[in-house]
Structures are given as structure tokens and as C-alpha cells.
Design a protein around this motif. Structure first.
Motif, PDB file in Angstrom:
ATOM      1  N   VAL A   1      61.352  12.493  -9.686  1.00 52.74           N
ATOM      2  CA  VAL A   1      60.890  12.773 -11.053  1.00 52.74           C
ATOM      3  C   VAL A   1      60.499  13.815 -11.570  1.00 52.74           C
ATOM      4  N   PHE A   2      59.496  14.528 -10.990  1.00 57.05           N
ATOM      5  CA  PHE A   2      58.317  15.182 -11.729  1.00 57.05           C
ATOM      6  C   PHE A   2      58.587  17.164 -10.315  1.00 57.05           C
ATOM      7  N   ASP A   3      59.580  16.296  -9.226  1.00 60.45           N
ATOM      8  CA  ASP A   3      59.511  17.843  -8.581  1.00 60.45           C
ATOM      9  C   ASP A   3      60.252  18.666  -9.368  1.00 60.45           C
ATOM     10  N   HIS A   4      60.236  19.477 -10.239  1.00 57.41           N
ATOM     11  CA  HIS A   4      61.272  19.856 -10.746  1.00 57.41           C
ATOM     12  C   HIS A   4      62.039  20.951  -9.830  1.00 57.41           C
ATOM     13  N   GLU A   5      61.237  22.186  -9.183  1.00 62.32           N
ATOM     14  CA  GLU A   5      61.651  22.662  -8.209  1.00 62.32           C
ATOM     15  C   GLU A   5      63.115  22.059  -6.863  1.00 62.32           C
ATOM     16  N   SER A   6      62.661  20.825  -6.598  1.00 60.47           N
ATOM     17  CA  SER A   6      63.345  20.356  -5.930  1.00 60.47           C
ATOM     18  C   SER A   6      62.713  21.045  -4.205  1.00 60.47           C
ATOM     19  N   ASN A   7      61.614  21.651  -4.074  1.00 62.94           N
ATOM     20  CA  ASN A   7      60.650  21.993  -2.872  1.00 62.94           C
ATOM     21  C   ASN A   7      60.225  21.025  -2.596  1.00 62.94           C
TER      22      ASN A   7
ATOM     23  N   TYR B   1      48.912  22.111  -6.821  1.00 65.76           N
ATOM     24  CA  TYR B   1      50.431  21.069  -6.528  1.00 65.76           C
ATOM     25  C   TYR B   1      50.116  20.464  -5.198  1.00 65.76           C
ATOM     26  N   ILE B   2      50.841  18.989  -5.383  1.00 64.70           N
ATOM     27  CA  ILE B   2      50.599  18.079  -4.161  1.00 64.70           C
ATOM     28  C   ILE B   2      51.961  18.302  -4.054  1.00 64.70           C
ATOM     29  N   ARG B   3      52.455  18.225  -2.278  1.00 66.57           N
ATOM     30  CA  ARG B   3      53.336  18.026  -1.027  1.00 66.57           C
ATOM     31  C   ARG B   3      53.885  16.059  -1.280  1.00 66.57           C
ATOM     32  N   LEU B   4      54.973  16.323  -1.074  1.00 66.42           N
ATOM     33  CA  LEU B   4      55.017  14.920  -0.944  1.00 66.42           C
ATOM     34  C   LEU B   4      54.924  14.641   0.205  1.00 66.42           C
ATOM     35  N   GLU B   5      54.631  15.411   1.245  1.00 73.10           N
ATOM     36  CA  GLU B   5      54.631  14.858   2.718  1.00 73.10           C
ATOM     37  C   GLU B   5      53.147  14.360   3.193  1.00 73.10           C
ATOM     38  N   LYS B   6      52.688  14.938   2.413  1.00 70.62           N
ATOM     39  CA  LYS B   6      50.626  14.834   2.164  1.00 70.62           C
ATOM     40  C   LYS B   6      50.546  13.665   1.069  1.00 70.62           C
ATOM     41  N   PHE B   7      51.624  13.277   0.096  1.00 72.35           N
ATOM     42  CA  PHE B   7      51.301  12.606  -0.918  1.00 72.35           C
ATOM     43  C   PHE B   7      51.773  10.864  -0.257  1.00 72.35           C
ATOM     44  N   LEU B   8      52.704  11.271   0.424  1.00 68.93           N
ATOM     45  CA  LEU B   8      53.897   9.849   0.792  1.00 68.93           C
ATOM     46  C   LEU B   8      52.722   9.238   1.468  1.00 68.93           C
ATOM     47  N   PRO B   9      52.351   9.888   2.838  1.00 67.74           N
ATOM     48  CA  PRO B   9      51.341   8.716   3.609  1.00 67.74           C
ATOM     49  C   PRO B   9      50.248   7.468   2.871  1.00 67.74           C
TER      50      PRO B   9
ATOM     51  N   VAL C   1      58.350  -1.308   4.910  1.00 70.05           N
ATOM     52  CA  VAL C   1      57.715   0.314   4.273  1.00 70.05           C
ATOM     53  C   VAL C   1      59.010   1.572   4.342  1.00 70.05           C
ATOM     54  N   ALA C   2      60.407   1.694   4.594  1.00 71.69           N
ATOM     55  CA  ALA C   2      60.585   2.351   4.635  1.00 71.69           C
ATOM     56  C   ALA C   2      61.045   2.022   2.666  1.00 71.69           C
ATOM     57  N   GLU C   3      61.626   0.829   2.027  1.00 75.12           N
ATOM     58  CA  GLU C   3      61.464   0.508   1.035  1.00 75.12           C
ATOM     59  C   GLU C   3      60.555   0.890   0.268  1.00 75.12           C
ATOM     60  N   LEU C   4      59.788   1.287   0.201  1.00 70.14           N
ATOM     61  CA  LEU C   4      58.443   1.780  -0.193  1.00 70.14           C
ATOM     62  C   LEU C   4      58.717   3.395  -0.301  1.00 70.14           C
ATOM     63  N   HIS C   5      58.442   3.770   0.663  1.00 70.91           N
ATOM     64  CA  HIS C   5      59.422   5.414   1.836  1.00 70.91           C
ATOM     65  C   HIS C   5      59.706   5.664  -0.039  1.00 70.91           C
ATOM     66  N   LYS C   6      61.400   4.850   0.447  1.00 70.58           N
ATOM     67  CA  LYS C   6      62.825   5.596  -0.717  1.00 70.58           C
ATOM     68  C   LYS C   6      61.526   5.532  -1.897  1.00 70.58           C
ATOM     69  N   LYS C   7      61.142   4.163  -2.970  1.00 70.67           N
ATOM     70  CA  LYS C   7      60.710   4.279  -4.439  1.00 70.67           C
ATOM     71  C   LYS C   7      59.349   5.272  -4.484  1.00 70.67           C
ATOM     72  N   ILE C   8      58.456   5.605  -3.511  1.00 72.03           N
ATOM     73  CA  ILE C   8      57.443   6.534  -3.583  1.00 72.03           C
ATOM     74  C   ILE C   8      58.374   8.033  -3.924  1.00 72.03           C
ATOM     75  N   LYS C   9      59.283   8.347  -3.085  1.00 72.17           N
ATOM     76  CA  LYS C   9      60.266   9.333  -3.302  1.00 72.17           C
ATOM     77  C   LYS C   9      60.732   9.259  -4.080  1.00 72.17           C
ATOM     78  N   GLU C  10      61.545   8.490  -4.697  1.00 69.60           N
ATOM     79  CA  GLU C  10      62.354   8.846  -6.002  1.00 69.60           C
ATOM     80  C   GLU C  10      61.098   9.327  -7.131  1.00 69.60           C
ATOM     81  N   ALA C  11      60.286   7.894  -7.595  1.00 71.96           N
ATOM     82  CA  ALA C  11      58.866   8.223  -8.518  1.00 71.96           C
ATOM     83  C   ALA C  11      58.830   9.946  -8.546  1.00 71.96           C
ATOM     84  N   PHE C  12      58.803  10.454  -7.237  1.00 71.72           N
ATOM     85  CA  PHE C  12      58.248  11.853  -6.708  1.00 71.72           C
ATOM     86  C   PHE C  12      59.059  13.111  -6.652  1.00 71.72           C
TER      87      PHE C  12
END
Length: 172
Positions: free
Chosen positions: A27-33, A72-80, A14-25
Motif C-alpha cells: 500500500v505504501f510502496d509507491h514506486e513498486s520497488n 527507506y525500508i526494504r521488504l526483504e528486511k521488514f518481512l522476517p 506463516v504463508a498467510e502472515l507473509h501475504k498479509k504483511i506484503k499487502e500492507a507493505f
């Protein structure tokens, strides 16, 4: 003890998946928010090796969108949600033999190719139609510029090789 090792293994996965998902996300988080434009979600999901239909993609977006859509989609909702999708191995690519049979249905005379015009017609008028952007992307990869057609066996082989390369190298 075996249960402890199994739990640790699952936690590591799960930790590896979270890392992979965050990295992909990211790339498109242009505002770093920790947000991305909703229009980028399909690209992010596909970069993670999933191939949802447009309907499935819309359902996923609805699941991770705010109650009042902001665009916009937030990482905290997308990640789980995305973690669950990957753990369940949903939206896996279609097997090579199934793709070949699908192309062969569109080629009743068994020429081994479709013309650019035939491909555009099938992909934009039949079933779940491609968008203009999807069509242009497919044409740029699939159409042989000399014959102005798609030799679908070669195209399928190329797509499978790209997918295997991504999986082997964990390219996102």
C-alpha cells in the motif's frame, strides 16, 4: 504424522502472515520497488494490528533499517522481522478495562469526560508525548464537537469496535 500436520499448519500460518504483511507493505510502496519510506513503517505495523510504543517502533525500525540509513525500508528486511512480531503476538492492543482505568486517572472528579484542552495537555506533556499529527488524528476521532470534550467511555468503545472490525474482516 502429527508432527507433519503441525509443521504444515505452521507453514500455512506463516504463508498467510507473509501475504498479509506484503499487502500492507505494498500500500505504501509507491514506486513498486519493494521499499517504503521509513516514516510509513508505524502505519504499516499498526495496520497489522500491532500497537507498539514510540520507543518500540524506533527499535523495530533500527532492526530493519540498512546499516547506512537511506530513509527507506526494504521488504526483504521488514518481512522476517514483522513475521516474528506477529507470530509472537507482540504489541497487542491494550485491553478496554486498562484504557478505562487510565482515563479515569486523568479524570479524578469522575465526570466521565476530559476537555479538549486537558486531553491535549496530557497527551503532549506527560509520559510518551504524542506528535502533532498523532494528536490531530486522535482529536478528530475522539472530540465531541458540540461539547468540545472527549467522553472517554464512548471513545474506548468505538476504538474497540474498530479493532474488532479490522480483525474480523482482516482490514489492512
Amino acid at each position: 504424522m502429527a508432527e507433519d500436520r503441525e509443521w504444515e499448519s505452521t507453514e500455512t500460518a506463516v504463508a498467510e502472515l507473509h501475504k498479509k504483511i506484503k499487502e500492507a507493505f505494498e500500500v505504501f510502496d509507491h514506486e513498486s520497488n519493494n521499499t517504503v519510506d521509513v516514516r510509513e513503517i508505524g502505519t504499516i505495523i499498526r495496520s497489522l494490528g500491532c500497537c507498539p510504543s514510540e520507543g518500540e517502533l524506533h527499535d523495530l525500525i533500527a532492526e530493519v533499517e540498512e546499516e547506512e540509513p537511506t530513509g527507506y525500508i526494504r521488504l526483504e528486511k521488514f518481512l522476517p522481522v514483522m513475521t516474528e512480531v506477529l507470530l509472537e503476538r507482540r504489541y497487542r492492543p491494550i485491553p478496554e478495562d486498562v484504557l478505562l482505568r487510565a482515563f479515569e486517572v486523568l479524570d479524578p472528579t469522575k465526570r466521565g469526560f476530559l476537555t479538549k484542552e486537558e486531553l491535549i495537555k496530557y497527551m503532549t506533556e506527560e509520559g510518551e508525548p504524542f506528535s502533532q499529527e498523532e494528536m490531530e488524528e486522535m482529536l478528530s476521532a475522539a472530540i465531541d464537537s458540540e461539547s468540545n470534550s472527549i467522553h472517554y467511555k464512548d471513545y474506548i468503545t468505538m476504538m474497540v469496535e474498530v479493532q474488532l472490525f479490522k480483525e474480523k474482516n482482516k482490514v489492512t
